[in-house]
Design a protein around this motif. Structure first.
Motif, PDB file in Angstrom:
ATOM      1  N   ARG A  73      16.004  50.013  40.434  1.00  0.00           N
ATOM      2  CA  ARG A  73      14.718  49.571  39.879  1.00  0.00           C
ATOM      3  C   ARG A  73      13.682  49.317  40.954  1.00  0.00           C
ATOM      4  O   ARG A  73      12.516  49.681  40.814  1.00  0.00           O
ATOM      5  CB  ARG A  73      14.930  48.290  39.062  1.00  0.00           C
ATOM      6  CG  ARG A  73      15.489  48.565  37.702  1.00  0.00           C
ATOM      7  CD  ARG A  73      15.049  47.520  36.709  1.00  0.00           C
ATOM      8  NE  ARG A  73      15.012  46.186  37.290  1.00  0.00           N
ATOM      9  CZ  ARG A  73      15.370  45.107  36.644  1.00  0.00           C
ATOM     10  NH1 ARG A  73      15.816  45.181  35.432  1.00  0.00           N
ATOM     11  NH2 ARG A  73      15.285  43.924  37.220  1.00  0.00           N
ATOM     12  N   SER A  74      14.123  48.673  42.058  1.00  0.00           N
ATOM     13  CA  SER A  74      13.118  48.330  43.064  1.00  0.00           C
ATOM     14  C   SER A  74      12.668  49.576  43.823  1.00  0.00           C
ATOM     15  O   SER A  74      11.510  49.652  44.237  1.00  0.00           O
ATOM     16  CB  SER A  74      13.655  47.274  44.017  1.00  0.00           C
ATOM     17  OG  SER A  74      14.824  47.718  44.610  1.00  0.00           O
ATOM     18  N   ASN A  75      13.553  50.566  43.978  1.00  0.00           N
ATOM     19  CA  ASN A  75      13.122  51.822  44.590  1.00  0.00           C
ATOM     20  C   ASN A  75      12.007  52.459  43.774  1.00  0.00           C
ATOM     21  O   ASN A  75      10.992  52.900  44.312  1.00  0.00           O
ATOM     22  CB  ASN A  75      14.293  52.798  44.696  1.00  0.00           C
ATOM     23  CG  ASN A  75      14.980  52.705  46.029  1.00  0.00           C
ATOM     24  OD1 ASN A  75      14.398  53.028  47.044  1.00  0.00           O
ATOM     25  ND2 ASN A  75      16.209  52.249  46.029  1.00  0.00           N
ATOM     26  N   MET A  76      12.226  52.491  42.442  1.00  0.00           N
ATOM     27  CA  MET A  76      11.215  53.071  41.563  1.00  0.00           C
ATOM     28  C   MET A  76       9.912  52.273  41.662  1.00  0.00           C
ATOM     29  O   MET A  76       8.820  52.845  41.752  1.00  0.00           O
ATOM     30  CB  MET A  76      11.700  53.042  40.101  1.00  0.00           C
ATOM     31  CG  MET A  76      12.826  53.994  39.832  1.00  0.00           C
ATOM     32  SD  MET A  76      12.277  55.673  40.069  1.00  0.00           S
ATOM     33  CE  MET A  76      13.607  56.369  40.971  1.00  0.00           C
ATOM     34  N   ALA A  77      10.039  50.929  41.657  1.00  0.00           N
ATOM     35  CA  ALA A  77       8.836  50.091  41.660  1.00  0.00           C
ATOM     36  C   ALA A  77       8.039  50.289  42.938  1.00  0.00           C
ATOM     37  O   ALA A  77       6.815  50.468  42.893  1.00  0.00           O
ATOM     38  CB  ALA A  77       9.243  48.619  41.507  1.00  0.00           C
ATOM     39  N   VAL A  78       8.737  50.296  44.086  1.00  0.00           N
ATOM     40  CA  VAL A  78       8.021  50.442  45.359  1.00  0.00           C
ATOM     41  C   VAL A  78       7.408  51.828  45.454  1.00  0.00           C
ATOM     42  O   VAL A  78       6.293  52.000  45.951  1.00  0.00           O
ATOM     43  CB  VAL A  78       8.972  50.154  46.542  1.00  0.00           C
ATOM     44  CG1 VAL A  78       8.314  50.501  47.866  1.00  0.00           C
ATOM     45  CG2 VAL A  78       9.351  48.702  46.555  1.00  0.00           C
ATOM     46  N   MET A  79       8.124  52.838  44.920  1.00  0.00           N
ATOM     47  CA  MET A  79       7.588  54.201  44.933  1.00  0.00           C
ATOM     48  C   MET A  79       6.264  54.250  44.171  1.00  0.00           C
ATOM     49  O   MET A  79       5.279  54.819  44.646  1.00  0.00           O
ATOM     50  CB  MET A  79       8.607  55.120  44.268  1.00  0.00           C
ATOM     51  CG  MET A  79       8.429  56.563  44.545  1.00  0.00           C
ATOM     52  SD  MET A  79       9.801  57.460  43.827  1.00  0.00           S
ATOM     53  CE  MET A  79       9.206  57.690  42.181  1.00  0.00           C
ATOM     54  N   MET A  80       6.246  53.598  42.996  1.00  0.00           N
ATOM     55  CA  MET A  80       5.009  53.597  42.211  1.00  0.00           C
ATOM     56  C   MET A  80       3.893  52.860  42.955  1.00  0.00           C
ATOM     57  O   MET A  80       2.746  53.308  42.954  1.00  0.00           O
ATOM     58  CB  MET A  80       5.232  52.931  40.841  1.00  0.00           C
ATOM     59  CG  MET A  80       6.137  53.685  39.902  1.00  0.00           C
ATOM     60  SD  MET A  80       5.855  55.458  39.876  1.00  0.00           S
ATOM     61  CE  MET A  80       4.353  55.511  38.928  1.00  0.00           C
ATOM     62  N   VAL A  81       4.236  51.747  43.586  1.00  0.00           N
ATOM     63  CA  VAL A  81       3.213  50.977  44.312  1.00  0.00           C
ATOM     64  C   VAL A  81       2.606  51.838  45.413  1.00  0.00           C
ATOM     65  O   VAL A  81       1.378  51.884  45.577  1.00  0.00           O
ATOM     66  CB  VAL A  81       3.823  49.687  44.905  1.00  0.00           C
ATOM     67  CG1 VAL A  81       2.859  49.045  45.895  1.00  0.00           C
ATOM     68  CG2 VAL A  81       4.137  48.697  43.806  1.00  0.00           C
TER      69      VAL A  81
END
Lengths: 162, 129
Positions: A73-81
């Motif tokens: 989840r955090s990989n996806m979130a940071v990627m979006m950021v």
């Protein structure tokens, strides 16, 4: 035995790792691996690592499952950021929270977990005040992050390390 | 590198997808270093490569060599564990030096060092005392 080989398990573990990396069971590799492992075990003994008592090891399994989900989840979130950076203002910020962990190895494990999940960077921990300073990339709600880290990681680690 | 032709099609597709995803994630992490504005936010960008990128690329390599049965998949496990164990060290060093500098120059609204009484003076001496 204790004098010559302070950590027998570590010695055989390192030797196994060496042989598996080289994928050979030749006499030369066994001798080389034994010399290296003995040297590393000797260094380890001089470092005098703190020994932790593991109380409830079966709690590792749900912890590992949580970590796997959070890493994704955090990989996806940071990627979006990162992809949105420039178009939208970033709300990153510092977060100071109290960590009720005393065991060195538990703290080290928490540091590894928080680093392996992008978006949270461990900056500073004071063992006297037990305050941990983190930098969070997407800090919308401070209390949310404090609760998440406490509930998901600190509580199980505290139970495991007693 | 002739082994690629020995891979069955289904395995080759999974390996390619994982490799592309892993290298894409690493690329986005590198882009983050360019795009993010403050030092502390840039600290987060390379962790994408160190967690997601390493995991996906190692998984691709594991599947490839497990299907080919040419060697054990032990190397990848070691790579992942070494990366996970060593990144916090460099990250903390970078973060702490930035914090130290910013506090000294009082810039960037860094939180001040938490003040409190020393509970146990033995704690600061480290292990093995």
């Amino acid at each position: 035995m204790r004098v010559w080989l302070p950590y027998p398990l570590l010695f055989f573990g390192l030797l196994t790792v060496w042989l598996l990396i080289n994928q050979s069971l030749s006499v030369g590799q066994i001798i080389l691996g034994s010399i290296l492992s003995a040297l590393l075990v000797w260094i380890m003994a001089n470092l005098k690592p703190h020994k932790s008592v593991l109380r409830r090891t079966r709690l590792f399994l749900p912890l590992a499952a949580h970590i796997a989900v959070d890493v994704f989840r955090s990989n996806m979130a940071v990627m979006m950021v990162i992809l949105r950076a420039g178009r939208r203002p970033l709300n990153s910020g510092f977060l100071t929270m109290k960590i009720e962990l005393e065991d060195e190895n538990a703290l080290a494990m928490l540091a590894c977990i928080l680093t392996a999940t992008p978006g949270t960077a461990w900056l500073e921990h004071d063992r006297q005040t037990k305050l941990l300073t983190l930098h969070v990339l997407d800090l919308e709600n401070e209390q949310y992050w404090i609760d998440l880290i406490t509930r998901r990681y600190v509580t199980p680690l505290k139970e495991i390390f007693g | 590198m002739s082994y690629v032709t020995d891979l069955p099609v289904w395995a080759a597709m999974i390996v390619c997808l994982l490799l592309l995803a892993g290298s894409g994630l690493t690329l986005i992490g590198a882009l983050g270093l360019l795009k993010l504005d403050t030092f502390y936010s840039r600290l987060h960008a390379p962790t994408l490569a160190a967690s997601g990128g390493v995991l996906l690329i190692s998984l691709a390599s594991m599947i490839c060599f497990a299907v080919l049965q040419s060697r054990w998949i032990f190397h990848e496990v070691l790579i992942v564990s070494f990366v996970v164990l060593t990144t916090p060290v460099t990250l903390m060093m970078l973060g702490q030096s930035a914090l130290y500098r910013d506090r000294f120059e009082s810039k960037n609204d860094v939180p001040s060092k938490p003040l409190g009484e020393a509970l146990d003076p033995e704690l600061d001496k480290g292990a093995g005392v």
